[in-house]
Structures are given as structure tokens and as C-alpha cells.
Enzyme design. Structure first.
Site, PDB file in Angstrom:
ATOM      1  N   VAL A  11       0.828  -1.204   0.000  1.00 39.28           N
ATOM      2  CA  VAL A  11       0.000   0.000   0.000  1.00 39.28           C
ATOM      3  C   VAL A  11       0.863   1.255   0.000  1.00 39.28           C
ATOM      4  O   VAL A  11       0.637   2.182  -0.781  1.00 39.28           O
ATOM      5  CB  VAL A  11      -0.966  -0.027   1.207  1.00 39.28           C
ATOM      6  CG1 VAL A  11      -1.656   1.313   1.395  1.00 39.28           C
ATOM      7  CG2 VAL A  11      -1.998  -1.124   1.009  1.00 39.28           C
ATOM      8  N   THR A 121      -5.528  -0.557   7.237  1.00 41.08           N
ATOM      9  CA  THR A 121      -6.866  -0.983   7.658  1.00 41.08           C
ATOM     10  C   THR A 121      -6.862  -1.121   9.181  1.00 41.08           C
ATOM     11  O   THR A 121      -6.101  -1.946   9.720  1.00 41.08           O
ATOM     12  CB  THR A 121      -7.220  -2.326   6.991  1.00 41.08           C
ATOM     13  OG1 THR A 121      -7.095  -2.161   5.576  1.00 41.08           O
ATOM     14  CG2 THR A 121      -8.621  -2.777   7.347  1.00 41.08           C
ATOM     15  N   PHE A 150      -8.457   0.680  -1.087  1.00 42.52           N
ATOM     16  CA  PHE A 150      -9.236  -0.423  -1.663  1.00 42.52           C
ATOM     17  C   PHE A 150      -8.506  -1.116  -2.812  1.00 42.52           C
ATOM     18  O   PHE A 150      -9.113  -1.881  -3.551  1.00 42.52           O
ATOM     19  CB  PHE A 150     -10.592   0.100  -2.159  1.00 42.52           C
ATOM     20  CG  PHE A 150     -11.444   0.668  -1.061  1.00 42.52           C
ATOM     21  CD1 PHE A 150     -12.179  -0.171  -0.229  1.00 42.52           C
ATOM     22  CD2 PHE A 150     -11.497   2.028  -0.827  1.00 42.52           C
ATOM     23  CE1 PHE A 150     -12.958   0.345   0.808  1.00 42.52           C
ATOM     24  CE2 PHE A 150     -12.268   2.562   0.198  1.00 42.52           C
ATOM     25  CZ  PHE A 150     -13.004   1.716   1.025  1.00 42.52           C
ATOM     26  N   LEU A 151      -7.204  -0.823  -2.985  1.00 42.14           N
ATOM     27  CA  LEU A 151      -6.518  -1.408  -4.134  1.00 42.14           C
ATOM     28  C   LEU A 151      -6.506  -2.934  -4.055  1.00 42.14           C
ATOM     29  O   LEU A 151      -6.538  -3.514  -2.975  1.00 42.14           O
ATOM     30  CB  LEU A 151      -5.093  -0.865  -4.253  1.00 42.14           C
ATOM     31  CG  LEU A 151      -4.079  -1.105  -3.124  1.00 42.14           C
ATOM     32  CD1 LEU A 151      -3.515  -2.508  -3.144  1.00 42.14           C
ATOM     33  CD2 LEU A 151      -2.972  -0.097  -3.239  1.00 42.14           C
ATOM     34  N   GLU A 153      -4.289  -6.250  -4.992  1.00 45.33           N
ATOM     35  CA  GLU A 153      -2.952  -6.666  -5.415  1.00 45.33           C
ATOM     36  C   GLU A 153      -3.046  -7.273  -6.798  1.00 45.33           C
ATOM     37  O   GLU A 153      -4.012  -7.944  -7.135  1.00 45.33           O
ATOM     38  CB  GLU A 153      -2.374  -7.680  -4.418  1.00 45.33           C
ATOM     39  CG  GLU A 153      -1.894  -6.992  -3.167  1.00 45.33           C
ATOM     40  CD  GLU A 153      -1.236  -7.945  -2.168  1.00 45.33           C
ATOM     41  OE1 GLU A 153      -0.738  -8.997  -2.578  1.00 45.33           O
ATOM     42  OE2 GLU A 153      -1.240  -7.610  -0.972  1.00 45.33           O
ATOM     43  N   ASN A 209     -14.605  -5.560   2.540  1.00 46.93           N
ATOM     44  CA  ASN A 209     -13.879  -6.832   2.476  1.00 46.93           C
ATOM     45  C   ASN A 209     -14.714  -7.993   3.003  1.00 46.93           C
ATOM     46  O   ASN A 209     -14.651  -9.104   2.468  1.00 46.93           O
ATOM     47  CB  ASN A 209     -12.552  -6.737   3.246  1.00 46.93           C
ATOM     48  CG  ASN A 209     -11.449  -6.159   2.372  1.00 46.93           C
ATOM     49  OD1 ASN A 209     -11.683  -5.862   1.191  1.00 46.93           O
ATOM     50  ND2 ASN A 209     -10.264  -5.993   2.919  1.00 46.93           N
ATOM     51  N   CYS A 261      -5.325  -9.565   3.278  1.00 48.62           N
ATOM     52  CA  CYS A 261      -6.437  -8.729   3.736  1.00 48.62           C
ATOM     53  C   CYS A 261      -7.688  -9.497   4.164  1.00 48.62           C
ATOM     54  O   CYS A 261      -8.091  -9.401   5.319  1.00 48.62           O
ATOM     55  CB  CYS A 261      -6.807  -7.719   2.657  1.00 48.62           C
ATOM     56  SG  CYS A 261      -5.539  -6.470   2.433  1.00 48.62           S
ATOM     57  N   LYS A 322      -3.232 -15.017  -5.592  1.00 44.96           N
ATOM     58  CA  LYS A 322      -3.998 -14.738  -6.802  1.00 44.96           C
ATOM     59  C   LYS A 322      -3.019 -14.348  -7.908  1.00 44.96           C
ATOM     60  O   LYS A 322      -1.836 -14.125  -7.623  1.00 44.96           O
ATOM     61  CB  LYS A 322      -5.042 -13.657  -6.557  1.00 44.96           C
ATOM     62  CG  LYS A 322      -4.474 -12.290  -6.211  1.00 44.96           C
ATOM     63  CD  LYS A 322      -5.645 -11.350  -6.112  1.00 44.96           C
ATOM     64  CE  LYS A 322      -5.265  -9.934  -5.925  1.00 44.96           C
ATOM     65  NZ  LYS A 322      -6.378  -9.032  -6.035  1.00 44.96           N
ATOM     66  N   ARG A 329       0.904 -14.599   1.159  1.00 43.17           N
ATOM     67  CA  ARG A 329       0.344 -14.580   2.519  1.00 43.17           C
ATOM     68  C   ARG A 329      -1.035 -15.257   2.524  1.00 43.17           C
ATOM     69  O   ARG A 329      -1.914 -14.910   1.755  1.00 43.17           O
ATOM     70  CB  ARG A 329       0.243 -13.140   3.026  1.00 43.17           C
ATOM     71  CG  ARG A 329       1.621 -12.534   3.287  1.00 43.17           C
ATOM     72  CD  ARG A 329       1.554 -11.095   3.774  1.00 43.17           C
ATOM     73  NE  ARG A 329       1.323 -10.142   2.724  1.00 43.17           N
ATOM     74  CZ  ARG A 329       1.365  -8.812   2.876  1.00 43.17           C
ATOM     75  NH1 ARG A 329       1.618  -8.300   4.068  1.00 43.17           N
ATOM     76  NH2 ARG A 329       1.147  -8.005   1.869  1.00 43.17           N
TER      77      ARG A 329
END
Ligand code: NAD
Length: 444
Positions: A11, A121, A150-151, A153, A209, A261, A322, A329
Site C-alpha cells: 500500500v 486498515t 481499496f486497491l 494486489e 472486504n 487482507c 492470486k 500470505r
């Protein structure tokens, strides 16, 4: 504007770089000296599409600097963004120790008043507590604001430059004006700048989220039942998603959500609600379904190859949580790898970006392939855990010949079950109906 960003992870680095890209002078500060030295030499700690080029360009043009010297950075800044990690503690609540240590450093080292913006957050009420801690000596020097990030990854630069919305939680018009001026260049597409209280802004991040995590656990649970009752989740998604009240987004079955997250934010919200005497039933279930779902890929391997995998070799494609990131993580692939190793399998892995991070965790317990096709040779199964674009259209004939047994567990439903059966694969996706083989399942 002169800006300090504290915490140079996903971030912080993206925020600092994008704010420099729009003409601000940004100093990114971290306590990790090695990270800062490498960044000064142009070496990034993370992989994000498009980021490296932007860091180099803004660095060369003198708008983006990296430092461990917070006091010097604050000297010239009018606003500071905090983007340090807020990981899960043993109880599931957020661990705010990095944030509080930053607060202490700002109080000790800032020579003038500042707007301190929390981008990390953080649980509801943290902005208020930060403001109290910063102004403890009685003099009101520091104002705080919430600006949750809100990005996504793998899409982080694009998300920052063209956000769906910007949310700020402020208490004064001055703070709102300053943040609006910073974000205006990114909102030329007409997307909203939403102003609310810091508490509502903090809450918005968790709720967003938690909603996304709920959608994933919902579709995964439905997919598992589809397999049992002979329905196919792909058809069901079509039938359901065309309802405009439902839609298709974030309703793809898989091996569970991971990353830095969703898991921790869902658990933090559960902890916050419990503490407030409003315990959540729904989010506990979301978390539990997700933990179970991470075991689905291993269960499918065992169903075909047996519980004891000694003497079996398994190839795993995709290790990052992803595609388009090297972040592992809480990745479902890690649960799969541990399970395969514990059951005695030999495991050969391939990921386009996350190999180094996985090697740090597993060392020589795994074999590391140089390419996706070379991971397959002599294996009894291929398991796909992450949907990297390069896995979407492989040379199936070579794949079938390379595998000792043409058995594919597809945790992302990349392929057509009927086509796979026609090509001689025993193929198992998530929530898809079983298609019997129409040619012998033998490697050539
Ligand atoms: P990260 O772990 O990648 O980076 C955190 C950085 O903070 C590290 O470089 C660390 O060295 C630094 N740091 C820790 N303590 C420090 C201190 N006292 N002073 C200076 N630097 C310090 O974390 P991240 O993934 O960028 O997440 C940061 C925050 O943003 C978290 O609260 C996270 O929940 C939130 N967030 C993350 C994402 C994401 O996709 N990663 C998206 C939205 C929000």
C-alpha cells in the site's frame, strides 16, 4: 504538495509512487533499512504490474525518495500517510503495535503540526485514539483522518490511478479540502470522493472486504453441494448471475480466499463485533467455510490417488494467493503444499512470480520447476491453485504426455470438463459435474 508515506509495503509503495506521479514530492519512510537501500538502487520489494517503471521514473525526476529518517521527511511535509501493516494477533483482533510505534515516532520527531492520515486498515475508533495519543501533551498539533485503501494486489497501480471511489473520514473542512486536492487528479473520470466520519470510513473498509469474502464463501459452499447433487456450478452461476440484483462479480468458486487482507480483516471484524457485544454469526461461518475450502484440493488428490501419497509425485501450478502478484500470505496453495508433503508426496511447483517467496518458506522440501510444462514430467497429478493467464491455454497434448497419470485437479475451473475428458484427462474442477472419459486415461 510535500508528503511523507510511512511503511513501504504494497500500500505504501503504490500510494507514494502514484502521489509522486501526479506531481507531489513524496518521501517514503520505512524502518526496514535493507528495503530502503534496495529501493534506492531501484530494486522493488514486491511485484506489481507497472509499478517498477513508475518508481524508476519518479525517482529519476526527483519526486520520489526513500528514507529511514522520519524526522527529516516530516520537516518538509504537510501531510503524512501511515501505511504500516496491521496483522492479525493471536486473538484474531488487529495488532496495532506498528501503528502505535509510528505515532510515538511522529510525536517525537515532528517539529510542526501535520495532518496524519491512516491508510492502513484499522479497527473502528483507531483514528480517534491516534489523535488522542498524538496530542497527549495538551497542545493540538496533529489532526488525523481516515483514508482506507481499496486497491487489489495484482491491479494496484491501476486501482490507485483510477479508483472506483475514494473514501475519506475527516473532522474538519481543512482536512477534507487537503485530501480532495490530493485525490482530484485521480477522479477526473467522475468517480465519487466520499466524505464521512473517520469511524464510518474505518468501518467501510471492513464491510467491503467482509462482503467480498462472504460472496466467495457462499459460492464455494454452493459449488461443493453442486458436486454432491449432480448440478454444475458454471451453469448455476449463469442462471443466477443474469439476475441483475445478483450479477457475476466475485462469484467464482475456488480453493478459498487468501492474501494479506480478507482473512485478517474478516477476523478483525469478528473480534471488534464480539468486543462491542454484537457477536457475528455470519462472518464466523464465512471464515469457517473458507478454512474448510482450503482443504478441497488435497481432498480431490487423495480421492484419486489414495490417502497415502508416498511414491506419488504431484505438480502444482500457481502459488501466489492470486494472479499478477508474488504475495503468498495465507495463499490456499500453502495449505495444499503442506498437506501433500505430510501425506508423503513429492511436490514440484511452478509460479511465474512467487517462487522466491515460496522457497523462503519451504526450502528444499519442494522441487522448483523453471516453467509450467517442465513441472509436469512424470507426475501423477497436476493441481492448479492460481489462475495465472499462462495456465489458461496450455498445450494439452504435451501436458497429457508429460504426466505419468493424466489427472488434473483444477482449483480455478480454467478448462472445459467435456473437452478434458475427450482429451483423455481425469479432470476435477470445483463444483463441476463429472464427465466420464471418452478415451482411455493413459499417458501416451
Ligand atoms: P506490508 O506488510 O506489505 O508493508 C508494511 C510496511 O510497513 C513494511 O515495509 C514494514 O517494514 C513497514 N513498517 C512496519 N513498522 C514500521 C514503522 N514503525 N515505521 C515505518 N515502517 C514500518 O503491508 P501492506 O500489505 O502494504 O498493508 C499495509 C496496510 O494496508 C495494512 O493495514 C493492510 O491491511 C492495508 N491494506 C493492504 C492492501 C493490500 O492489498 N496489501 C490493500 C488495502 C489495504
Amino acid at each position: 504538495m510535500r508528503i511523507t508515506v510511512i511503511g513501504v509495503g504494497y500500500v505504501g509503495l503504490v500510494t507514494g509512487t502514484c502521489l509522486a506521479e501526479s506531481g507531489n514530492e513524496v518521501t517514503c519512510v520505512d524502518i526496514d533499512q535493507n528495503r530502503i537501500e534496495r529501493l534506492r538502487r531501484g530494486v522493488l520489494p514486491i511485484y506489481e504490474p507497472g509499478l517498477e517503471e513508475m518508481v524508476h521514473r519518479n525517482g529519476a525526476e526527483g519526486r520520489l525518495r526513500f528514507s529511514t529518517d522520519l524526522g527529516a521527511a516530516l520537516e518538509n511535509s504537510s501531510v503524512v500517510f501511515i501505511a504500516v501493516g496491521t496483522p492479525q494477533s493471536e486473538t484474531g483482533a488487529s495488532d496495532l503495535s506498528a501503528l502505535w510505534s509510528v505515532a510515538k515516532a511522529i510525536r517525537g520527531q515532528a517539529a510542526h503540526g501535520l495532518l496524519v492520515v491512516i491508510k492502513s486498515t484499522v479497527p473502528v475508533g483507531t483514528n480517534r485514539e491516534l489523535e488522542e495519543r498524538l496530542n497527549r501533551n495538551g497542545q493540538f498539533l496533529f489532526e488525523t483522518a481516515s483514508n482506507p485503501e481499496f486497491l487489489k494486489e495484482g491491479h494496484a497501480v491501476e486501482d490507485f490511478l483510477r479508483p472506483d471511489r475514494v473514501v475519506v473520514g475527516t473532522r474538519t473542512p481543512e482536512a477534507t479540502r487537503l485530501l480532495h486536492a490530493l485525490y482530484a487528479p485521480f477522479l477526473r473520470n467522475g468517480k465519487p470522493f466520499l466524505v464521512m466520519s473517520p469511524e464510518s470510513a474505518e468501518m467501510t473498509k471492513y464491510v467491503a472486504n467482509a462482503m467480498l469474502a462472504t460472496k466467495i464463501s457462499f459460492i464455494n459452499e454452493m459449488a461443493n453441494f453442486c458436486e454432491k447433487c449432480g448440478a454444475d456450478i458454471n451453469d448455476v452461476r449463469q442462471g443466477m448471475g443474469h439476475d441483475s440484483r445478483i450479477g457475476f462479480q466475485f462469484l467464482f468458486p475456488g480453493a478459498g480466499y487468501g492474501g494479506s487482507c480478507f482473512p485478517k480483516d474478516v477476523r478483525s471484524l469478528i473480534a471488534q463485533m464480539g468486543k462491542a457485544g454484537e457477536p457475528s454469526t455470519l462472518l464466523r461461518a464465512v471464515d469457517e467455510v473458507n478454512e474448510q475450502q482450503k482443504g478441497v484440493l488435497l481432498a480431490k488428490v487423495r480421492e484419486q490417488l489414495g490417502d497415502n501419497l508416498a511414491g506419488k509425485s504431484v505438480a502444482v501450478w500457481g502459488l501466489a494467493f492470486k494472479p499478477n502478484t508474488d504475495d503468498i500470505r495465507e495463499a490456499p496453495a500453502l495449505v495444499l503444499l503442506r498437506g501433500l508433503l505430510a501425506a508423503g508426496a513429492k511436490v514440484r511447483v511452478y509460479d511465474p512470480k512467487a517462487m522466491d517467496n515460496v522457497r523462503e518458506v519451504f526450502g528444499d522440501e519442494l522441487e522448483y520447476a523453471l516453467s509450467a510444462p517442465s513441472a509436469l514430467k512424470g507426475c501423477d497429478a497436476l493441481v492448479i491453485a492460481t489462475e495465472w493467464p499462462e495456465f489458461r491455454n496450455p498445450d494439452f497434448e504435451t501436458m497429457r504426455r508429460s504426466l505419468r497419470q493424466p489427472f488434473v485437479v483444477d482449483g480455478r475451473n480454467l478448462y472445459d470438463p467435456e473437452q478434458m475428458a475427450r482429451m483423455g484427462f481425469v479432470y476435477s474442477g470445483i463444483g463441476q459435474r463429472k464427465v466420464p472419459l471418452s478415451r482411455p486415461a493413459q499417458a501416451a
